[in-house]
Each structure stands twice: as structure tokens, then as C-alpha cells.
Design a protein around this motif. Structure first.
Motif, PDB file in Angstrom:
ATOM      1  N   ALA A   5      -2.085   4.494  -9.004  1.00  0.00           N
ATOM      2  CA  ALA A   5      -2.037   4.289 -10.611  1.00  0.00           C
ATOM      3  C   ALA A   5      -2.719   3.149 -10.906  1.00  0.00           C
ATOM      4  O   ALA A   5      -3.372   3.501 -12.225  1.00  0.00           O
ATOM      5  CB  ALA A   5      -0.457   4.342 -11.078  1.00  0.00           C
ATOM      6  N   SER A  13       1.759   5.618  -4.529  1.00  0.00           N
ATOM      7  CA  SER A  13       1.449   6.147  -5.882  1.00  0.00           C
ATOM      8  C   SER A  13       1.271   4.820  -6.948  1.00  0.00           C
ATOM      9  O   SER A  13       0.478   5.112  -8.066  1.00  0.00           O
ATOM     10  CB  SER A  13       2.656   6.934  -6.331  1.00  0.00           C
ATOM     11  OG  SER A  13       3.703   6.057  -6.154  1.00  0.00           O
ATOM     12  N   ALA A  14       1.951   3.854  -6.856  1.00  0.00           N
ATOM     13  CA  ALA A  14       1.884   2.639  -7.879  1.00  0.00           C
ATOM     14  C   ALA A  14       0.370   2.195  -7.730  1.00  0.00           C
ATOM     15  O   ALA A  14      -0.016   1.717  -8.887  1.00  0.00           O
ATOM     16  CB  ALA A  14       2.928   1.649  -7.605  1.00  0.00           C
ATOM     17  N   GLU A  15       0.105   1.958  -6.523  1.00  0.00           N
ATOM     18  CA  GLU A  15      -1.164   1.250  -6.160  1.00  0.00           C
ATOM     19  C   GLU A  15      -2.409   2.386  -6.858  1.00  0.00           C
ATOM     20  O   GLU A  15      -3.247   1.794  -7.239  1.00  0.00           O
ATOM     21  CB  GLU A  15      -1.465   0.975  -4.694  1.00  0.00           C
ATOM     22  CG  GLU A  15      -2.717   0.317  -4.396  1.00  0.00           C
ATOM     23  CD  GLU A  15      -2.744   0.039  -3.085  1.00  0.00           C
ATOM     24  OE1 GLU A  15      -3.826  -0.701  -2.599  1.00  0.00           O
ATOM     25  OE2 GLU A  15      -2.153   0.311  -2.022  1.00  0.00           O
TER      26      GLU A  15
END
Length: 132
Positions: free
Chosen positions: A40, A36-38
Motif C-alpha cells: 500500500a 499488504s501495508a508495505e
């Protein structure tokens, strides 16, 4: 004779357009799975990109398929039916050739990438699954 040729190609587009769109829909590639961070971070980077395209252009379809494969939420701008997008494309790139990727750099400068092969190579290089 000119009107006959135009009518032929217009009819060809009307007949083949829906077939090409159906094929695109049926052959959608599976997108790259990221954390999810990547994802985003990728989404944030894609905000500086816009693809000027025609819905039934085969080269545009290739680029959209690559965008799906790489899970890139790049804004698509219809330069065929939207006069504002067509004018922006003409002013920025000097032609109404599609597909054309508008790249807005961090310093505010804008680059235009016109060739489908070059666009796909740029997207693969910038957003490869190994990182952002």
C-alpha cells in the motif's frame, strides 16, 4: 526514395510489433511479494510517477518488465497514439523520446528521467524488495 524507406520501416513495425508484444506477455516476470501495508505504501508512492511510452518500443518493454518485477502500479501514458500525452511529454522533457519517467516530487516539482537504464536503476533503488 524517402517514401520507400518510410514504407519499409512502417511495414517492419507492423510485422514486428505484435511479435514483441507477444514475447513481452509470455515472458512476464513474477512480481515481488510484499506485505499488504508495505505494498500500500509502494502504491501510494507510485501515484507520483508516470511512464510515457510506446507499446512496441523495446526499451519501453524493458522498463515495463522491470515495473512488473518490482510490482509497481505506475501509470503508463501512450505518447505514440495519444496527442495530449505526446504534447505533455514534449513540453515537460523537451523531446518525445521514450521511455520517459515523470517524477513529481512532494514539493510539486517535476523531474523527467529519459533513459531506460536510468529509469530501471531509479526504480530498483527506490523500490528495492528490502524496503520502500
Amino acid at each position: 526514395m524517402k517514401t520507400v524507406i518510410r514504407a519499409f520501416f512502417r511495414t517492419l513495425r507492423v510485422v514486428l510489433g505484435p511479435v514483441m508484444l507477444l514475447k513481452e506477455r509470455l515472458t512476464q516476470p513474477t512480481g515481488v511479494q510484499r506485505g499488504s501495508a508495505e505494498q500500500a505504501a509502494v502504491d501510494q508512492q507510485c501515484q507520483s510517477l508516470a511512464l510515457y511510452q510506446f507499446s512496441t518500443c523495446p526499451f519501453c518493454i524493458k522498463v515495463r518488465q522491470e515495473m512488473r518485477r518490482l510490482s509497481l502500479p505506475i501509470e503508463k501514458r501512450d505518447a505514440q497514439h495519444n496527442p495530449a500525452h505526446r504534447d505533455a511529454l514534449m513540453q515537460g522533457s523537451g523531446a518525445t523520446q521514450v521511455p520517459c519517467l515523470q517524477i513529481t516530487e512532494a514539493n510539486g516539482q517535476t523531474r523527467w528521467l529519459k533513459d531506460s537504464g536510468a529509469i530501471m536503476a531509479y526504480l530498483r533503488e527506490r523500490f528495492a524488495a528490502t524496503g520502500i
